[in-house]
Design an enzyme around this catalytic site. Sequence first.
Site, PDB file in Angstrom:
ATOM      1  CD  GLU A  30      -3.118  -1.074   1.867  1.00  0.00           C
ATOM      2  OE1 GLU A  30      -3.657   0.038   1.829  1.00  0.00           O
ATOM      3  OE2 GLU A  30      -3.649  -2.061   2.398  1.00  0.00           O
TER       4      GLU A  30
HETATM    5  P1  FAD Z   1       4.099  -9.780  13.484  1.00  0.00           P
HETATM    6  O1  FAD Z   1       4.118 -10.129  12.066  1.00  0.00           O
HETATM    7  O2  FAD Z   1       2.895 -10.146  14.282  1.00  0.00           O
HETATM    8  O3  FAD Z   1       5.406 -10.375  14.175  1.00  0.00           O
HETATM    9  C1  FAD Z   1       5.488 -10.653  15.548  1.00  0.00           C
HETATM   10  C2  FAD Z   1       5.973 -12.075  15.749  1.00  0.00           C
HETATM   11  O4  FAD Z   1       5.984 -12.358  17.153  1.00  0.00           O
HETATM   12  C3  FAD Z   1       5.078 -13.142  15.116  1.00  0.00           C
HETATM   13  O5  FAD Z   1       5.836 -13.973  14.282  1.00  0.00           O
HETATM   14  C4  FAD Z   1       4.510 -13.914  16.313  1.00  0.00           C
HETATM   15  O6  FAD Z   1       4.337 -15.285  16.037  1.00  0.00           O
HETATM   16  C5  FAD Z   1       5.582 -13.694  17.336  1.00  0.00           C
HETATM   17  N1  FAD Z   1       5.128 -13.829  18.735  1.00  0.00           N
HETATM   18  C6  FAD Z   1       3.946 -13.467  19.276  1.00  0.00           C
HETATM   19  N2  FAD Z   1       3.938 -13.737  20.595  1.00  0.00           N
HETATM   20  C7  FAD Z   1       5.146 -14.279  20.888  1.00  0.00           C
HETATM   21  C8  FAD Z   1       5.738 -14.778  22.090  1.00  0.00           C
HETATM   22  N3  FAD Z   1       5.085 -14.741  23.257  1.00  0.00           N
HETATM   23  N4  FAD Z   1       6.993 -15.292  22.029  1.00  0.00           N
HETATM   24  C9  FAD Z   1       7.680 -15.323  20.850  1.00  0.00           C
HETATM   25  N5  FAD Z   1       7.157 -14.863  19.688  1.00  0.00           N
HETATM   26  C10 FAD Z   1       5.906 -14.343  19.708  1.00  0.00           C
HETATM   27  N6  FAD Z   1      -0.225  -4.666   5.753  1.00  0.00           N
HETATM   28  C11 FAD Z   1      -0.035  -4.115   4.521  1.00  0.00           C
HETATM   29  O7  FAD Z   1       0.894  -3.322   4.339  1.00  0.00           O
HETATM   30  N7  FAD Z   1      -0.850  -4.457   3.476  1.00  0.00           N
HETATM   31  C12 FAD Z   1      -1.890  -5.326   3.630  1.00  0.00           C
HETATM   32  O8  FAD Z   1      -2.590  -5.649   2.660  1.00  0.00           O
HETATM   33  C13 FAD Z   1      -2.134  -5.864   4.908  1.00  0.00           C
HETATM   34  N8  FAD Z   1      -3.185  -6.686   5.106  1.00  0.00           N
HETATM   35  C14 FAD Z   1      -3.271  -7.389   6.257  1.00  0.00           C
HETATM   36  C15 FAD Z   1      -4.271  -8.350   6.398  1.00  0.00           C
HETATM   37  C16 FAD Z   1      -4.327  -9.142   7.519  1.00  0.00           C
HETATM   38  C17 FAD Z   1      -5.402 -10.171   7.645  1.00  0.00           C
HETATM   39  C18 FAD Z   1      -3.343  -8.985   8.533  1.00  0.00           C
HETATM   40  C19 FAD Z   1      -3.330  -9.904   9.704  1.00  0.00           C
HETATM   41  C20 FAD Z   1      -2.369  -8.003   8.424  1.00  0.00           C
HETATM   42  C21 FAD Z   1      -2.332  -7.187   7.308  1.00  0.00           C
HETATM   43  N9  FAD Z   1      -1.383  -6.168   7.157  1.00  0.00           N
HETATM   44  C22 FAD Z   1      -1.229  -5.542   5.946  1.00  0.00           C
HETATM   45  C23 FAD Z   1      -0.520  -5.752   8.283  1.00  0.00           C
HETATM   46  C24 FAD Z   1       0.879  -6.375   8.240  1.00  0.00           C
HETATM   47  O9  FAD Z   1       0.783  -7.741   8.007  1.00  0.00           O
HETATM   48  C25 FAD Z   1       1.540  -6.135   9.598  1.00  0.00           C
HETATM   49  O10 FAD Z   1       1.559  -4.744   9.867  1.00  0.00           O
HETATM   50  C26 FAD Z   1       2.976  -6.630   9.709  1.00  0.00           C
HETATM   51  O11 FAD Z   1       3.178  -7.849   9.052  1.00  0.00           O
HETATM   52  C27 FAD Z   1       3.297  -6.759  11.189  1.00  0.00           C
HETATM   53  O12 FAD Z   1       4.626  -7.151  11.409  1.00  0.00           O
HETATM   54  P2  FAD Z   1       5.176  -7.148  12.898  1.00  0.00           P
HETATM   55  O13 FAD Z   1       6.569  -7.612  12.873  1.00  0.00           O
HETATM   56  O14 FAD Z   1       4.885  -5.850  13.546  1.00  0.00           O
HETATM   57  O15 FAD Z   1       4.262  -8.194  13.688  1.00  0.00           O
END
Ligand code: FAD
Length: 466
Positions: free
Chosen positions: A62
Amino acid sequence: LGDNPSVIIVGAGMSGISAAKSLSDAGITDILILEATNRIGGRMHKTSFAGLSVELGANWVEGVGGDEDNPIWEMVNKLELDTFYSNFDNLSANIYKQEGGLYNADVVQEALELAENVEEISENISNALIAHGENDISVLTSQRLADHVPTSPLDMVLDYYTYDYEFAEPPRVTSLQNTAPLPTFANFGEDIYFVGDSKGYESVVHHIAKQFLTTDDNGNITDLRVKLNKVVTEINYKADGVVVTTEDGSTYEADYVMVSVSIGVLQTKLINFVPILPPWKILALYKLDMGVYTKIFLKFPYKFWPTGNGTEFFLYASERRGYFAPWQHLENEYPGSNVLLVTATDDESRRIEQQSDSETKAEIMKVLRKMFGNHIPDATDILVPKWWSNRFYKGSFSNWPIGVSRLDYEEIRAPVGRVYFTGEHTSEHYNGYVHGAYLAGIDSANMMISSVNKQKVPNQEHRDFI
Ligand code: FAD
């Protein structure tokens, strides 16, 4: 402390991997990544559905086509992932009435133009509020000020498509100041591209990971500094270091910890912080919303929907706002697959997660039969992702609600002693997005690096927020 402290990173999603790479680039290589699930990628997650590779989580890049380059778009292109421009231009010809039949395109066009006008007015109101240092209001409040509160099924579905389909929560909840204009579109451009590639959108995370982690000849990550299936349950932090405990009873010591789990997880008790996090931190974490966005894929024996130019996106306008409303046929992305994608959000998502997939399918078939007639075949397969019930996510992405200030946001991402925070929810401008998670990882790593450097000067403490 030496020049090279040890750091534990909790979570191997986009932000955790991005933070780890930045630390690594800065010479901090004594790192350990603890990931709860059996894979790297987090909310970027491909899965196989009816013989296709589809995305359970993030699907779109996006913010493309603007003044600044979206770093994710650059990586997606470098990796030569298949992407598809999402064209919503013809939506006015593709909106179905509750009991069937299409709305007259002129009528829709008028409603759409009105909604766009109101959106513009809302943006002006937002800019004026900011310029005058006024308090934030909700998007709905701005609609009232613009004298247009959507109430008819047509107006409601257009409203749902504009707001809920993007933020996973309704205008009643969403902050105006922080979403209008939306930095993602204002800075990176208004275009969005659907990633439809068998390598998966998650290959972007792997691409970053492989730049600092060791791999085998087949390109698989084999680095012992990544430990999968390690659910962190306790983070004990003291003045001189941290001890992290996992569900299987292992403990790991380090100088610092970087927590990248979702705000949804931080709002539960999965990770016990010892001592308890200070009140300012807990309050800030609890203020932000974790939205729920559910992408339901359905496979059919044959196509019964219109195909060709200008048909990809269509809407179902129910009296029940957001009831199986935004639809996409995936003929461009997966030709001949006969797959439809419908999206639910918020309360609908939570309701759907608590019922069986066959009940959901029955509801969806009723909606489809209203749109396309009783003769259409049942779906042969359905995929209903359950992000909200999953204790490692508790939703899909953060949404900035009314009542959360910039200061609250600073507090959400501020470290507490040796505990640092990253994740899409900590992104300064792009919460909720893949690029937000990526940039947040870099920012949080830089905060840690500069604090480590300051620590080398005696008596210089972390910022004390208490
Ligand atoms: P996460 O990907 O959640 O990474 C955190 C990690 O921590 C995970 O692997 C999890 O398993 C791990 N974890 C959790 N608890 C623990 C624990 N207690 N101990 C060890 N590990 C743990 N963004 C866009 O830009 N475009 C889109 O089209 C879009 N659509 C989306 C649609 C959906 C359905 C979803 C769910 C998300 C979407 N997003 C989109 C948002 C995007 O996916 C997220 O913003 C991004 O991937 C988040 O990354 P992160 O590292 O912050 O979190």
